[in-house]
Design a protein around this motif. Structure first.
Motif, mmCIF file in Angstrom:
data_model
loop_
_atom_site.group_PDB
_atom_site.id
_atom_site.type_symbol
_atom_site.label_atom_id
_atom_site.label_comp_id
_atom_site.label_asym_id
_atom_site.label_seq_id
_atom_site.Cartn_x
_atom_site.Cartn_y
_atom_site.Cartn_z
ATOM 1 N N ILE A 71 0.805 -1.226 0.000
ATOM 2 C CA ILE A 71 0.000 0.000 0.000
ATOM 3 C C ILE A 71 0.838 1.275 0.000
ATOM 4 C CG2 ILE A 71 -1.604 1.354 1.408
ATOM 5 C CD1 ILE A 71 -2.990 -1.216 2.122
ATOM 6 N N ILE A 72 1.859 1.328 0.865
ATOM 7 C CA ILE A 72 2.611 2.589 1.003
ATOM 8 C C ILE A 72 3.231 3.069 -0.320
ATOM 9 C CG2 ILE A 72 4.527 3.759 2.190
ATOM 10 C CD1 ILE A 72 3.862 2.174 4.675
ATOM 11 N N PHE A 100 9.094 3.339 -1.809
ATOM 12 C CA PHE A 100 9.251 1.943 -1.469
ATOM 13 C C PHE A 100 10.122 1.765 -0.236
ATOM 14 C CE2 PHE A 100 11.287 -2.256 -1.974
ATOM 15 C CZ PHE A 100 10.144 -3.027 -1.877
ATOM 16 N N MET A 101 11.151 2.635 -0.107
ATOM 17 C CA MET A 101 12.057 2.469 1.016
ATOM 18 C C MET A 101 11.389 2.793 2.354
ATOM 19 S SD MET A 101 14.574 0.863 0.154
ATOM 20 C CE MET A 101 15.373 0.865 1.761
ATOM 21 N N VAL A 102 10.520 3.818 2.348
ATOM 22 C CA VAL A 102 9.768 4.098 3.577
ATOM 23 C C VAL A 102 8.879 2.897 3.906
ATOM 24 C CG1 VAL A 102 7.927 5.516 4.581
ATOM 25 C CG2 VAL A 102 9.842 6.619 3.429
ATOM 26 N N ALA A 103 8.303 2.307 2.861
ATOM 27 C CA ALA A 103 7.474 1.121 3.077
ATOM 28 C C ALA A 103 8.286 -0.005 3.718
ATOM 29 C CB ALA A 103 6.871 0.649 1.754
ATOM 30 N N VAL A 104 9.548 -0.163 3.272
ATOM 31 C CA VAL A 104 10.399 -1.203 3.850
ATOM 32 C C VAL A 104 10.670 -0.911 5.326
ATOM 33 C CG1 VAL A 104 12.710 -2.241 3.805
ATOM 34 C CG2 VAL A 104 11.464 -1.860 1.663
ATOM 35 N N VAL A 105 10.991 0.352 5.625
ATOM 36 C CA VAL A 105 11.249 0.729 7.025
ATOM 37 C C VAL A 105 10.005 0.474 7.886
ATOM 38 C CG1 VAL A 105 11.751 2.626 8.603
ATOM 39 C CG2 VAL A 105 13.001 2.442 6.441
#
Lengths: 450, 450
Positions: free
Chosen positions: A376-377, A384-389
């Motif tokens: 979703i993020i 994508f990197m914020v989603a990974v974090v």
């Protein structure tokens, strides 16, 4: 005879009352269960109630009165004239009389006590002297005690005489010459016994009793455990003082359960609806302020990572989501463990196994949440990197949160310290701080990829 | 005789058991209350239990068995040999037998049913057919019914005969020739009546009963309201089918109360400790994921104010504190209102008055929090203006949070929709979104002062 439903019956009663049909009214009214009589009484207009008091004698009114809630009793007693009220109070069970009098102001209580006969008044005084929420305060003096030397026939004779004034006749307590409890006979056993059988041989001598200073929750637990209809209350030297009946215990259990809601929500001892806004604020604000100080710790944690946040401002947007999810997972585990402790099913299962199971559950839920956010993020927030974090953080913090949620009540239970610290908000605050540390540590270490 | 305490008595029993002192063991063991017998039985080693089964006949074992928890019964029944188990089951009360058989697999249950006599087996079948958690599923068939034409003496005779097999003898239900419930007599009234008094004149004809499909919570409420020891269960045409006794109802009330913890914590229907981690995750993750989607709304709100946040990064630090405080204040109000609804004290107080009171309480608590933060934030974080923004925000959001916390359960209660939506996490999420909107709106409008 046509059987009227409840509303029609009430309507029919009001008509009779308004027409002052004393005889017909009494015949219909006294057919009702006291609980329904009380409901009917409380729903009348004040003037109609005055007619009701004229139609019922004080003893009949005592039955109605006993079925009212305590705060309703307080209002009604002030509507009665003094001699009528005094006589009515003498017909109340001693526990009900004591509860009522402790609610009135001193002069009113004194006036009522003075009108009672000495023995009754002494019983009421005695009950009022026990600390609140103990077996002594909860018990009634209207029990039936037998001599062990009597036979079944004699016991039944005694029962017939005393039954109208006893709160329960279904357990008969056997006492020795010093009034000490030595046995118990159920009415069932007495009825099925040979009439010349001696009580000594009929009674069970391993009788379960509670002490007058036993806490009411403890009494409730014992009655529940043994499926008792009543439990005998004894003094430290074994003298039979009174009995606690199952109906009083149901109220205690219900009261405890709704009090637990308060503990769960940092509204401890402050869930009473009958207090003013000012009193409510006085009782509730210490918890909110105390928790706010813990909240300042979270502010401190975030401030430590201001540098990281400054570079990726989007990280701030997911703080509430992360903390909310960890908080919810933690309180789920809390609910499971608290329920297990309450129902006594936990001890038998093994504590470590339970903790490990909660941890696995947390990891699985965390994994599902992480996968959802990874999808979703990037779509809605383009990173994508914020989603990974966020994904890694939610996985880690949910796993930790279930452990915290399950461990804290267990520790509390073992150490027998104040269970308020196991309540949802405290656990949530701990999880908030851990969650934020996990989040920003992961974010900072991944910073050069972001 | 020296009276042994509980531990010594248990020790004494084990010695007798190990020495195979059949007679002495039986004498001591059968003195115990069935609840204690059950506790003793479950704490024995498996081999010792085999000795116990040899010493007790199936009827005596049925008493022990009935006092065990359902999951203990499941283990024990598999330890018994088939003929012994079958005979024991015939001595169980029908409700206990039905509960047990519905836990066993089909072939085991069938084998046990086949060994029972036809009438008992039919009763058990009947109970197993009612939907779970209804009066029908909870009731037992072992009640005593009288003919209204008999007199007190005849009724007592009948009672003496039937008492050993009845679950309660304290209420006697009067039925007509078509087995329809027409009245109730308490044993107390029967005992104190003249022996030639006809039941018709002794009985109360306005008898409170429940329908077989009535939900168990409803049954519990009625028994609690009327202080009953048992309630009769009737079919739609008024035929008396069975009775629900107060001890079963206590378990229901306790179960409901701990289930409420689940509702309060988004662990609805998932607080059972006896499930695997995988099942727990399956039951609990939908709530966490659903709430996480609501959490995404908070992320959206913060993102809208990214500009403001970019200018004053310190604002992010107080997001958890603000939301935590609003959440706590909201669940306090929730606890107060839910408790009021549960105890029935709320309706009488007037709903609007309650809402207004909660609002005032929220403002007062908010004011205290705001003042505290106005003092602390400047000292530790060096920004008076941020303190002003946080202070005003906490005042506003706490006032709103109490309203939300109090209103939602009231609306739920009025509309009779799924109460899960009134649970803490949902209210907290609503308060989170409102709190963030308040916070960032105030911050943005004060931006040029910051």
């Amino acid at each position: 005879m046509v059987r009227l439903n409840k509303e029609d019956y009430a309507h029919h009663l009001i008509e009779l009352l308004n027409k002052n049909e004393n005889h017909l009214f009494r015949e219909s009214f006294l057919q009702l269960h006291p609980t329904d009589q009380a409901e009917y009484c409380i729903n009348l207009e004040k003037e109609q109630r005055q007619t009701l008091y004229h139609m019922l004698d004080p003893e009949e009114m005592a039955n109605v009165f006993q079925a009212l809630d305590l705060h309703e009793q307080k209002d009604i007693i002030l509507e009665l004239d003094q001699p009528y009220a005094s006589e009515m109070v003498t017909h109340l069970y001693t526990d009900d009389a004591a509860d009522l009098l402790s609610q009135l102001n001193k002069s009113e209580a004194h006036a009522l006590l003075k009108a009672m006969d000495l023995e009754d008044a002494n019983d009421v005084y005695e009950l009022m002297a026990y600390p609140p929420k103990t077996a002594g305060a909860l018990m009634t003096k209207e029990f039936i005690s037998l001599a062990s030397s009597h036979n079944a026939q004699q016991a039944i004779e005694q029962l017939r005489e005393e039954a109208p004034n006893a709160e329960t006749i279904y357990y008969l307590y056997v006492v020795n010459e010093r009034e000490q409890l030595v046995g118990v006979v159920s009415l069932r056993d007495l009825l099925t016994a040979q009439s010349n059988e001696v009580i000594q041989n009929l009674m069970s001598s391993r009788v379960v009793s509670v002490d007058s200073v036993t806490k009411q929750e403890e009494v409730a637990k014992i009655i529940k455990k043994y499926n008792f209809l009543a439990a005998p209350v004894v003094s430290s030297d074994g003298t039979l003082l009174g009995i606690v009946t199952v109906d009083d215990v149901i109220d205690v259990l219900e009261d405890e359960a709704t009090e637990d809601l308060g503990e769960f929500t940092a509204a401890r001892g402050a869930t009473d609806i009958h207090v003013s806004a000012f009193t409510a604020a006085k009782l509730r604000s210490p918890w909110i302020v105390l928790l706010m100080f813990f909240g300042l710790l979270t502010a401190g944690v975030i401030e430590q990572f201001e540098e990281t946040l400054n570079q990726i401002i989007l990280l701030a947007a997911f703080i509430p989501l992360l903390m909310g999810s960890a908080g919810n997972a933690g309180t789920q585990s809390l609910a499971v463990v608290v329920r297990g402790l309450a129902l006594g099913t936990l001890e038998k299962k093994g504590l470590l196994r339970t903790l490990f199971k909660e941890f696995c559950t947390g990891m699985m839920i965390g994994f599902i949440c992480a996968m959802t956010l990874l999808l979703i993020i990037p779509i809605f927030y383009g990173s994508f990197m914020v989603a990974v974090v966020v994904g890694i953080s939610i996985f880690c913090s949910l796993s930790v949160a279930t452990i915290v949620g399950a461990t804290v009540p267990l520790i509390i239970h073992k150490l027998k310290i104040d269970p308020a610290f196991a309540s949802g908000p405290f656990i949530t605050t701990v999880n908030d701080i851990l969650g934020l540390l996990i989040y920003f540590t992961i974010a900072t270490s991944l910073l050069h990829y972001l």
